[in-house]
Design an enzyme around this catalytic site. Structure first.
Site, PDB file in Angstrom:
ATOM      1  N   LYS A 167       0.860  -1.189   0.000  1.00  0.00           N
ATOM      2  CA  LYS A 167       0.000   0.000   0.000  1.00  0.00           C
ATOM      3  C   LYS A 167       0.892   1.234   0.000  1.00  0.00           C
ATOM      4  O   LYS A 167       1.708   1.420   0.902  1.00  0.00           O
ATOM      5  CB  LYS A 167      -0.902   0.005   1.240  1.00  0.00           C
ATOM      6  CG  LYS A 167      -1.606   1.357   1.502  1.00  0.00           C
ATOM      7  CD  LYS A 167      -2.533   1.333   2.719  1.00  0.00           C
ATOM      8  CE  LYS A 167      -3.060   2.738   3.059  1.00  0.00           C
ATOM      9  NZ  LYS A 167      -3.940   2.765   4.245  1.00  0.00           N
ATOM     10  N   ASP A 175      -2.464  10.368   3.414  1.00  0.00           N
ATOM     11  CA  ASP A 175      -3.851   9.981   3.644  1.00  0.00           C
ATOM     12  C   ASP A 175      -4.546  11.024   4.514  1.00  0.00           C
ATOM     13  O   ASP A 175      -4.459  10.999   5.736  1.00  0.00           O
ATOM     14  CB  ASP A 175      -3.903   8.596   4.317  1.00  0.00           C
ATOM     15  CG  ASP A 175      -5.333   8.127   4.558  1.00  0.00           C
ATOM     16  OD1 ASP A 175      -6.261   8.747   4.000  1.00  0.00           O
ATOM     17  OD2 ASP A 175      -5.513   7.125   5.287  1.00  0.00           O
ATOM     18  N   LYS A 212      -9.868  13.191   8.080  1.00  0.00           N
ATOM     19  CA  LYS A 212      -9.368  12.835   9.410  1.00  0.00           C
ATOM     20  C   LYS A 212      -9.291  14.087  10.280  1.00  0.00           C
ATOM     21  O   LYS A 212      -9.136  15.193   9.765  1.00  0.00           O
ATOM     22  CB  LYS A 212      -7.952  12.256   9.285  1.00  0.00           C
ATOM     23  CG  LYS A 212      -7.864  10.871   8.698  1.00  0.00           C
ATOM     24  CD  LYS A 212      -6.403  10.424   8.615  1.00  0.00           C
ATOM     25  CE  LYS A 212      -6.273   9.045   8.001  1.00  0.00           C
ATOM     26  NZ  LYS A 212      -6.897   7.969   8.785  1.00  0.00           N
ATOM     27  N   ASP A 216       1.854   6.626   5.311  1.00  0.00           N
ATOM     28  CA  ASP A 216       0.843   5.648   4.921  1.00  0.00           C
ATOM     29  C   ASP A 216       1.258   4.858   3.680  1.00  0.00           C
ATOM     30  O   ASP A 216       0.466   4.112   3.112  1.00  0.00           O
ATOM     31  CB  ASP A 216      -0.510   6.354   4.707  1.00  0.00           C
ATOM     32  CG  ASP A 216      -1.696   5.440   4.937  1.00  0.00           C
ATOM     33  OD1 ASP A 216      -1.523   4.415   5.624  1.00  0.00           O
ATOM     34  OD2 ASP A 216      -2.793   5.744   4.437  1.00  0.00           O
ATOM     35  N   ASP A 273     -12.005   7.296   3.858  1.00  0.00           N
ATOM     36  CA  ASP A 273     -10.781   7.069   4.624  1.00  0.00           C
ATOM     37  C   ASP A 273     -10.391   5.586   4.661  1.00  0.00           C
ATOM     38  O   ASP A 273      -9.313   5.239   5.119  1.00  0.00           O
ATOM     39  CB  ASP A 273     -10.963   7.616   6.052  1.00  0.00           C
ATOM     40  CG  ASP A 273      -9.644   7.805   6.778  1.00  0.00           C
ATOM     41  OD1 ASP A 273      -8.588   7.724   6.116  1.00  0.00           O
ATOM     42  OD2 ASP A 273      -9.675   8.033   8.002  1.00  0.00           O
ATOM     43  N   GLU A 309      -9.299   3.766   2.353  1.00  0.00           N
ATOM     44  CA  GLU A 309      -8.834   3.824   0.961  1.00  0.00           C
ATOM     45  C   GLU A 309      -7.794   2.763   0.627  1.00  0.00           C
ATOM     46  O   GLU A 309      -7.664   2.364  -0.525  1.00  0.00           O
ATOM     47  CB  GLU A 309      -8.270   5.222   0.676  1.00  0.00           C
ATOM     48  CG  GLU A 309      -6.815   5.470   1.081  1.00  0.00           C
ATOM     49  CD  GLU A 309      -6.555   5.352   2.579  1.00  0.00           C
ATOM     50  OE1 GLU A 309      -7.521   5.436   3.361  1.00  0.00           O
ATOM     51  OE2 GLU A 309      -5.387   5.164   2.969  1.00  0.00           O
ATOM     52  N   ARG A 366      -7.545  -0.396   1.230  1.00  0.00           N
ATOM     53  CA  ARG A 366      -8.088  -1.660   0.710  1.00  0.00           C
ATOM     54  C   ARG A 366      -8.506  -1.506  -0.746  1.00  0.00           C
ATOM     55  O   ARG A 366      -8.476  -2.466  -1.511  1.00  0.00           O
ATOM     56  CB  ARG A 366      -9.240  -2.124   1.613  1.00  0.00           C
ATOM     57  CG  ARG A 366     -10.404  -1.185   1.672  1.00  0.00           C
ATOM     58  CD  ARG A 366     -11.292  -1.428   2.896  1.00  0.00           C
ATOM     59  NE  ARG A 366     -10.695  -0.912   4.133  1.00  0.00           N
ATOM     60  CZ  ARG A 366     -11.251  -1.023   5.340  1.00  0.00           C
ATOM     61  NH1 ARG A 366     -12.411  -1.629   5.482  1.00  0.00           N
ATOM     62  NH2 ARG A 366     -10.644  -0.539   6.403  1.00  0.00           N
TER      63      ARG A 366
HETATM   64  N1  BES Z   1      -3.994   4.798   6.936  1.00  0.00           N
HETATM   65  C1  BES Z   1      -5.089   4.566   7.796  1.00  0.00           C
HETATM   66  C2  BES Z   1      -4.771   3.606   8.940  1.00  0.00           C
HETATM   67  C3  BES Z   1      -3.705   4.037   9.911  1.00  0.00           C
HETATM   68  C4  BES Z   1      -4.040   4.708  11.075  1.00  0.00           C
HETATM   69  C5  BES Z   1      -2.373   3.740   9.680  1.00  0.00           C
HETATM   70  C6  BES Z   1      -3.054   5.078  11.972  1.00  0.00           C
HETATM   71  C7  BES Z   1      -1.399   4.117  10.576  1.00  0.00           C
HETATM   72  C8  BES Z   1      -1.737   4.785  11.724  1.00  0.00           C
HETATM   73  C9  BES Z   1      -6.255   3.978   7.005  1.00  0.00           C
HETATM   74  O1  BES Z   1      -6.344   4.375   5.687  1.00  0.00           O
HETATM   75  C10 BES Z   1      -7.506   4.420   7.690  1.00  0.00           C
HETATM   76  O2  BES Z   1      -7.766   5.570   7.681  1.00  0.00           O
HETATM   77  N2  BES Z   1      -8.250   3.466   8.240  1.00  0.00           N
HETATM   78  C11 BES Z   1      -9.461   3.762   8.908  1.00  0.00           C
HETATM   79  C12 BES Z   1     -10.494   2.779   8.412  1.00  0.00           C
HETATM   80  C13 BES Z   1     -11.898   3.133   8.801  1.00  0.00           C
HETATM   81  C14 BES Z   1     -12.342   4.395   8.091  1.00  0.00           C
HETATM   82  C15 BES Z   1     -12.797   1.982   8.435  1.00  0.00           C
HETATM   83  C16 BES Z   1      -9.224   3.593  10.400  1.00  0.00           C
HETATM   84  O3  BES Z   1      -8.436   2.725  10.787  1.00  0.00           O
HETATM   85  O4  BES Z   1      -9.780   4.365  11.153  1.00  0.00           O
HETATM   86 ZN    ZN Z   2      -4.588   4.966   4.797  1.00  0.00          ZN
HETATM   87 MN    MN Z   3      -7.430   6.176   5.448  1.00  0.00          MN
END
Ligand code: BES
Ligand code: ZN
Ligand code: MN
Length: 502
Positions: A264, A269, A276, A287, A346, A348, A350
């Protein structure tokens, strides 16, 4: 302590200048070569150890400045606890701990690869050197000012004193290739997103041509033609174009089916329209740690001429809110033909992985696939920063990854996959939706990716959100980006294809 470092091997004899680092056990015993080199200074050490209640337990250390009886300006004794308990990776950590005790302004240091049980084998001395190299890494290219006592010595020299310097040097060659891969990955993770956007990341990956990789870059028109709309949907709100990079290393037998590593690479992000919160958002420049790991790994495999056919594929995008950005409720058609309802922009990573994994499987029909992604905050809640989450459809691959994790200290913990979780991502309007609710967030993310993998291909998904970057320092890393996964997957390849541990 970044300046130019000369890391070499030399004989086990007392140095006449600089810093001397030696090891002792938890009974404060030295190896015989160390005792010989210390001479009368061992009495001084014994007195200082008593005064300081130094016990020699693993990770502890005692420093003596201008020690009587020695020509060096500083003697550092690092405890190893019980030498018989030391595993391979402990030597790497000891090397890092030793390097940490060499002041940044010292120009010369000698580390004695010697233990109470006898001089270290060349492999273990090379592990020390690996630890040194990983620990001295610093990302300071944007610092224009430095305090005086912070000034790194211009030409640092660290010598590992060892019984057979020649053998240690050749054992270090492959480790150095791997360390260079880790450094490359760390640089990529640490780099800010205004510098490292998808096109620039792709350009940096082309440097791997120098070590013999074939590099191909898919631009937006090419991806559009392939139907990678899930990936493209994530990138459409950014002024920076998306890219996919395919890196191939053919070190195995001609025609052997390759293995694929997929990363990824969300260069930044913001969350997109599902934006966020501001606090800590700067971390999202990391990210792309999965893509950084895959790139560093491909460097490592090529530079050490691993006997494997490997393909690294990285999906590079920037997730931004904008007039053109994707909205919640949008439905996209992925390259696989499956449709996805976007619930949260967010989620994204996947979407990017779904298309790249599908592409990898169709094109390369790999022996196995492993993807790495800073995918969910939920995996950090579950496992903290110690273990990466491992989701895998094949028990043998799970065992191999677990073993490689224990060997390298890059630990993975197996998490569940099952139909019940899969139901949570069924959508009212499309084949699936891109989030499965708050509960079990790392698992539903993995279930999403699984829908782009056929059951016959062994596949592992490593959620490295907790391990790809980390502000806490450890023995082998004082920077933020960790380069996590390069050593793990290099070890997996070594065990699996080259039939050797180390
Ligand atoms: N890049 C983030 C996950 C992340 C968070 C990586 C903190 C490293 C540190 C990912 O894209 C994300 O935002 N995931 C969300 C998913 C949710 C919207 C279903 C999350 O984990 O909150
Ligand atoms: Zn992300
Ligand atoms: Mn995200």
């Amino acid at each position: 302590m970044s300046g130019a470092l000369k890391l070499g091997f030399g004989p086990l004899s007392a140095p006449s200048r600089g810093v001397l680092v030696v090891f002792c056990d938890d009974a404060l015993r030295f190896g015989s070569a160390t005792s010989r080199a210390l001479g009368s200074a061992s009495d001084l050490f014994a007195r200082a150890a008593r005064a300081e209640h130094f016990s020699g337990k693993v990770g502890s250390n005692l420093e003596l400045v201008v020690p009587e009886g020695l020509k060096v300006v500083r003697l550092v004794v690092v405890g190893v606890g019980k030498p018989a308990d030391l595993k391979v990776n402990d030597f790497v950590r000891l090397g890092g701990a030793a390097a940490d005790k060499v002041p940044g302004n010292a120009t010369e240091a000698t580390i004695f690869a010697d233990l109470p049980g006898g001089a270290m084998r060349p492999d273990r001395a090379a592990d020390l050197a690996l630890g040194v190299k990983l620990r001295v890494y610093a990302f300071d290219r944007y610092k224009t000012k430095r305090k005086d006592d912070d000034k790194p010595a211009a030409n640092r020299k660290i010598t590992i004193a060892v019984a057979d310097a020649g053998a240690a040097r050749s054992a270090f060659a492959r480790r150095e290739a791997v360390a260079d891969g880790v450094v490359m990955a760390r640089d990529l993770v640490n780099e800010p997103a205004n510098v490292l956007y998808p096109e620039e990341f792709a350009r940096r990956a082309t440097v791997l041509r120098k070590v013999g990789c074939q590099i191909e870059i898919l631009d937006v028109p090419k991806m559009r033609k392939l139907g990678m709309n899930a990936l493209l949907g994530v990138g459409q709100g950014s002024v920076r174009d998306s890219r996919v990079v395919v890196m191939r290393w053919n070190g195995g037998r001609k025609g052997d089916t390759p293995v694929c590593f997929i990363g990824k690479g969300v260069c930044f992000d913001t969350g997109g329209i599902s934006i966020k919160p501001a606090g800590g958002m700067e971390d999202m420049k990391g990210d792309m740690a999965g893509a950084a790991c895959v790139t560093g790994l491909m460097h490592a495999l090529a530079a050490r001429k691993a006997r494997v056919n490997a393909v690294g594929l990285i999906g590079l995008v920037e997730n931004m809110p904008d007039g053109k950005a994707q909205r919640p409720g949008d439905i996209v058609k992925s390259m696989s033909g499956q449709t996805i309802e976007i619930i949260n922009t967010d989620a994204e990573g996947r979407l990017v992985l779904g298309d790249v994994i599908w592409y990898a499987a169709q094109r390369f029909k790999p022996k196995f696939m492993i993807d790495l992604a800073t995918l969910t905050g939920a995996i950090i809640v579950a496992l903290g920063h110690e273990y990466a989450g491992m989701f895998v459809n094949n028990d043998q691959l799970a065992e191999r990854l677990t073993k490689a994790g224990e060997e390298t200290g890059e630990l993975v913990w197996r998490m569940p996959l099952s139909k019940e979780y899969d139901k949570l991502i069924d959508s009212k309007f499309a084949d699936m939706k891109n989030t499965g609710g708050r509960m079990g967030g790392a698992i539903t993310a993995a279930q999403f990716i699984k829908r782009f993998v056929d059951d016959k291909t062994p596949w592992a998904h490593l959620d490295i959100a907790g391990t790809g970057f980390d502000s806490r320092q450890n023995e082998i890393n004082k920077s933020w980006g960790s380069g996590w996964g390069v050593r793990l997957l290099d070890q997996l390849v070594a065990d699996h294809f080259e039939g050797k541990g180390r």
